[in-house]
Design a protein around this motif. Structure first.
Motif, short mmCIF file in Angstrom:
data_model
loop_
_atom_site.label_atom_id
_atom_site.label_comp_id
_atom_site.label_asym_id
_atom_site.label_seq_id
_atom_site.Cartn_x
_atom_site.Cartn_y
_atom_site.Cartn_z
N GLN B 131 0.83 -1.21 0.00
CA GLN B 131 0.00 0.00 0.00
C GLN B 131 0.86 1.25 0.00
OE1 GLN B 131 -2.55 -1.22 3.46
NE2 GLN B 131 -4.23 -0.51 2.15
N GLN B 132 1.95 1.19 0.77
CA GLN B 132 2.78 2.39 0.91
C GLN B 132 3.36 2.84 -0.42
OE1 GLN B 132 2.58 3.75 3.97
NE2 GLN B 132 3.28 5.47 2.74
N LEU B 133 3.82 1.87 -1.22
CA LEU B 133 4.38 2.21 -2.53
C LEU B 133 3.36 2.96 -3.38
CD1 LEU B 133 6.51 -0.83 -3.77
CD2 LEU B 133 7.26 1.47 -3.16
N ILE B 134 2.11 2.48 -3.30
CA ILE B 134 1.05 3.12 -4.10
C ILE B 134 0.73 4.49 -3.54
CG2 ILE B 134 -1.34 2.91 -4.86
CD1 ILE B 134 -0.91 -0.17 -4.65
N ILE B 135 0.59 4.57 -2.22
CA ILE B 135 0.27 5.86 -1.60
C ILE B 135 1.37 6.88 -1.90
CG2 ILE B 135 -0.03 7.03 0.63
CD1 ILE B 135 -1.36 4.45 1.64
N ASN B 136 2.62 6.44 -1.81
CA ASN B 136 3.73 7.34 -2.14
C ASN B 136 3.56 7.92 -3.54
OD1 ASN B 136 4.88 6.89 0.28
ND2 ASN B 136 6.49 5.49 -0.45
N ALA B 137 3.29 7.05 -4.49
CA ALA B 137 3.15 7.50 -5.87
C ALA B 137 2.01 8.50 -6.01
CB ALA B 137 2.92 6.30 -6.79
N VAL B 138 0.95 8.27 -5.26
CA VAL B 138 -0.20 9.18 -5.34
C VAL B 138 0.16 10.55 -4.75
CG1 VAL B 138 -2.53 9.64 -4.50
CG2 VAL B 138 -1.95 7.37 -5.35
N THR B 139 0.73 10.53 -3.55
CA THR B 139 1.06 11.80 -2.90
C THR B 139 2.12 12.57 -3.67
OG1 THR B 139 2.60 10.60 -1.47
CG2 THR B 139 0.42 11.06 -0.58
N GLN B 140 3.00 11.84 -4.35
CA GLN B 140 4.01 12.52 -5.18
C GLN B 140 3.45 12.92 -6.54
OE1 GLN B 140 7.44 9.95 -5.40
NE2 GLN B 140 7.45 9.67 -3.17
N ASN B 141 2.14 12.71 -6.70
CA ASN B 141 1.47 13.11 -7.94
C ASN B 141 1.98 12.35 -9.17
OD1 ASN B 141 -0.72 14.70 -7.78
ND2 ASN B 141 0.23 16.47 -8.77
N PRO B 145 -5.03 9.62 -8.14
CA PRO B 145 -5.45 9.06 -6.84
C PRO B 145 -6.19 7.74 -7.06
CG PRO B 145 -6.06 11.38 -7.01
CD PRO B 145 -5.56 10.97 -8.36
N ILE B 146 -5.85 6.77 -6.25
CA ILE B 146 -6.51 5.45 -6.38
C ILE B 146 -6.43 4.72 -5.06
CG2 ILE B 146 -4.43 4.23 -7.16
CD1 ILE B 146 -6.31 2.66 -9.08
N ASN B 147 -7.49 4.00 -4.76
CA ASN B 147 -7.52 3.14 -3.58
C ASN B 147 -6.59 1.95 -3.82
OD1 ASN B 147 -8.13 1.07 -1.78
ND2 ASN B 147 -10.28 1.69 -1.58
N PRO B 148 -5.55 1.79 -3.01
CA PRO B 148 -4.57 0.72 -3.25
C PRO B 148 -5.20 -0.66 -3.37
CG PRO B 148 -3.80 2.19 -1.53
CD PRO B 148 -5.20 2.61 -1.83
N ILE B 149 -6.20 -0.91 -2.58
CA ILE B 149 -6.82 -2.24 -2.64
C ILE B 149 -7.46 -2.48 -4.00
CG2 ILE B 149 -8.61 -3.71 -1.63
CD1 ILE B 149 -8.09 -2.41 1.02
N HIS B 150 -8.17 -1.49 -4.50
CA HIS B 150 -8.76 -1.65 -5.83
C HIS B 150 -7.67 -1.89 -6.88
CE1 HIS B 150 -13.02 -1.05 -5.27
NE2 HIS B 150 -12.80 -0.06 -4.43
N LEU B 151 -6.56 -1.14 -6.74
CA LEU B 151 -5.51 -1.32 -7.74
C LEU B 151 -4.93 -2.73 -7.70
CD1 LEU B 151 -3.64 -0.37 -9.92
CD2 LEU B 151 -2.16 0.67 -8.19
N VAL B 152 -4.65 -3.21 -6.51
CA VAL B 152 -4.10 -4.56 -6.40
C VAL B 152 -5.08 -5.59 -6.96
CG1 VAL B 152 -3.35 -6.35 -4.82
CG2 VAL B 152 -2.68 -3.99 -4.42
N VAL B 153 -6.35 -5.43 -6.60
CA VAL B 153 -7.35 -6.36 -7.11
C VAL B 153 -7.44 -6.26 -8.63
CG1 VAL B 153 -9.81 -6.92 -7.14
CG2 VAL B 153 -8.68 -6.42 -4.98
N ASN B 154 -7.34 -5.06 -9.17
CA ASN B 154 -7.36 -4.91 -10.63
C ASN B 154 -6.23 -5.69 -11.28
OD1 ASN B 154 -9.49 -3.22 -10.24
ND2 ASN B 154 -8.41 -1.32 -10.76
N ILE B 155 -5.03 -5.53 -10.72
CA ILE B 155 -3.88 -6.21 -11.30
C ILE B 155 -4.05 -7.72 -11.21
CG2 ILE B 155 -1.39 -6.59 -11.08
CD1 ILE B 155 -1.12 -3.74 -10.01
N LEU B 156 -4.37 -8.20 -10.01
CA LEU B 156 -4.56 -9.65 -9.85
C LEU B 156 -5.67 -10.15 -10.78
CD1 LEU B 156 -4.26 -10.10 -5.98
CD2 LEU B 156 -2.56 -10.62 -7.72
N SER B 157 -6.76 -9.43 -10.86
CA SER B 157 -7.88 -9.84 -11.71
C SER B 157 -7.41 -10.08 -13.13
CB SER B 157 -8.97 -8.76 -11.72
OG SER B 157 -9.50 -8.57 -10.44
N MET B 158 -6.76 -9.07 -13.69
CA MET B 158 -6.40 -9.16 -15.12
C MET B 158 -5.32 -10.17 -15.40
SD MET B 158 -6.92 -5.33 -16.63
CE MET B 158 -6.21 -4.32 -15.35
N CYS B 159 -4.51 -10.49 -14.36
CA CYS B 159 -3.49 -11.52 -14.54
C CYS B 159 -4.06 -12.93 -14.39
CB CYS B 159 -2.36 -11.32 -13.53
SG CYS B 159 -1.34 -9.87 -13.85
#
Lengths: 207, 207
Positions: B131-141, B145-159
Motif C-alpha cells: 500500500q505504501q508504494l502506491i500511496i507514495n506515488a499518489v502523494t508525489q502526484n 489518486p486510487i484506492n490501493p486495494i482496488h488497484l491490487v485487485v485490478n492487477i490480480l484480476s487481469m493476470c
DNA sequence: ATTTGTTTTAACTGTTTGGTTAAATCGAAT
DNA sequence: ATTCGATTTAACCAAACAGTTAAAACAAAT
C-alpha cells in the motif's frame, strides 16, 4: 394438475441450483438436494433420472442467466461508453445477488470444458457486434487502439474476480472484516468504470 | 535410508498436487494419487494418514508458491513502476506454467474459507509495504489518486482471470482455437502492463 | 367409483471410496 | 546374521452414495 408438476419441478431446480452452486457437482449429494426441495430421493429421481441430467439442466439455467444479460447489454448499447457503463454496472449487480455463481460456473467449466459447447448452441452471443463497437471507437479516435478481446477480458476480470477471490481479499487485505468487503464491493462499479475509462480515453474530458 | 523416505514423500506430494489441482478435493481419489505416485494405497496412508491431511499439506505447498512470489515482488520493487512491471510479469509467468492452479486455489478457498487463516499464519504478506508504494506515488502526484486495494485487485484480476476463464474465452471469443488462446496469453503481460499504466498515469510520457 | 399421475415410505442393490490390517518382502545399516 | 524401517500384496471393513423398486397413500379429473 399440471401446475403441481411444474411447481415441484421448479422446487427441485431451485434446490439443485442452491446445492450445486455451493458444493459443486462432485460435492453435491442427491439426498441434500431432495431435503432442500422438501421432497424425498425417490421423487427426485422420478423427475430427473440421474444426477448428471439434473446437473445439466441446472447448469443451463444458471449459465443462461449470465449470457442473457450480456446479450441484452450488447443490444442495448449504441456506443462504447454505454457499453462499458452498462456492462460493468449490470454484471456487478447480477453477481452481487448470487456471489457464488462465478466460482461454480468457472470451476465446472474447467472440470468439463465441453459444457461450453452446448451453451454456445443455446445462447449464441454475437460477439461480433461487441467487437464492432470497440473497433468503431478506435477508428473514430475516441479511444486508444486496443485489442477488443483484451478489453472484454479486462472488464470481465475486474467485475467477476473480486467475487471469486473474496476469501483472499478479505484475508490478506481487509483483516477478515466482512463489512469492509461489502464496502469494497459497493465502490467497485464506479471504480472499475473510471479505471477503464482512464485507460481508454486519451483526453479525460471526453468521458 | 533417509533419502528413500524423502524421495517417496516428495513423489506422493507431487502426485497429489497434480491430482488435486485437476480434480479438486471432492473429485480426487486416493487410489488415483497412489497410481500417479507409482505406489500403492497402503503406502500412501502409511505416509499421510488421511485424505484431509494430505490435502492440507498439498494446499500449503501450492499456495505458498503464490504468496512467496508476491512477497519477493514487493520486496524487490522500490517504486510503483517496478512494482507493476514485476507483479504482472512474474504472475502471468508463474501461472502459465501451472494454469490450473488458480481455479484450484480459488475453488478450495471458497469451499473452505478457513484455509486462508492458516495460510496467513504461514505466509504473512506485508500488504502494508504494498500500500505504501502506491500511496507514495499518489502523494508525489506520479499517478492519479486510487484506492490501493482496488488497484491490487485490478492487477490480480487481469493476470489471473484469463486462466480461470479459459473455456469461456476460447468458446465465445476464439472459436475454440487453442493456438489463438496461446497467442492471447503471450500478449497478455504487455497488454495488461500498458493498460494499467494508461489508466494510472495522467501524462503518458512518464511511463 | 374409478382412473391417472403424483408423492411418500421404506427397504434394498451395487458400487465407490477412505481407511485398515496382517503377513511377506526387500534393502541397507549395524 | 540380524535388525529395522520402507514397501508390497491382497484382502477386508464400514460408510457413503447413486439409483431402484414395490406398495401404499393421495388428490384431482373423468
Amino acid at each position: 394438475m399440471v401446475s403441481v408438476t411444474e411447481n415441484t419441478e421448479q422446487k427441485i431446480i431451485d434446490a439443485a441450483c442452491k446445492v450445486f452452486i455451493l458444493k459443486g457437482m462432485d460435492g453435491a449429494r442427491m439426498q441434500e438436494i431432495a431435503d432442500e426441495a422438501g421432497i424425498n430421493k425417490a421423487l427426485l429421481h422420478y423427475y430427473f433420472r440421474s444426477k448428471n441430467k439434473l446437473f445439466d439442466r441446472v447448469f443451463v439455467e444458471i449459465f443462461s442467466g449470465i449470457t442473457t444479460l450480456l446479450s441484452e447489454v450488447v443490444s442495448n448499447s449504441t456506443d462504447i461508453v454505454e457499453l462499458i457503463d452498462n456492462m460493468i454496472h449490470n454484471y456487478i449487480h447480477l453477481i452481487s445477488e448470487r456471489p457464488f455463481v462465478p466460482d461454480f460456473v468457472l470451476h465446472e467449466l474447467n472440470r468439463n470444458p465441453q459444457l461450453i459447447v452446448e451453451q454456445i448452441k443455446l445462447n449464441g452471443i454475437d460477439f461480433s457486434k461487441f467487437q464492432q463497437l470497440i473497433i468503431n471507437a478506435v477508428t473514430q479516435n475516441k479511444i486508444r487502439p486496443i485489442n477488443p478481446i483484451h478489453l472484454v477480458v479486462n472488464i470481465l476480470s475486474m467485475c467477476i474476480f473480486p467475487f471469486v477471490a473474496k476469501p483472499i481479499i478479505m484475508g490478506f487485505m481487509l483483516n477478515g472484516d466482512e463489512d469492509k468487503y461489502q464496502h469494497f464491493i459497493d465502490e467497485r462499479t464506479e471504480h472499475v468504470t473510471t479505471f477503464i475509462k482512464n485507460s481508454l480515453f486519451i483526453n479525460p474530458a471526453e468521458k
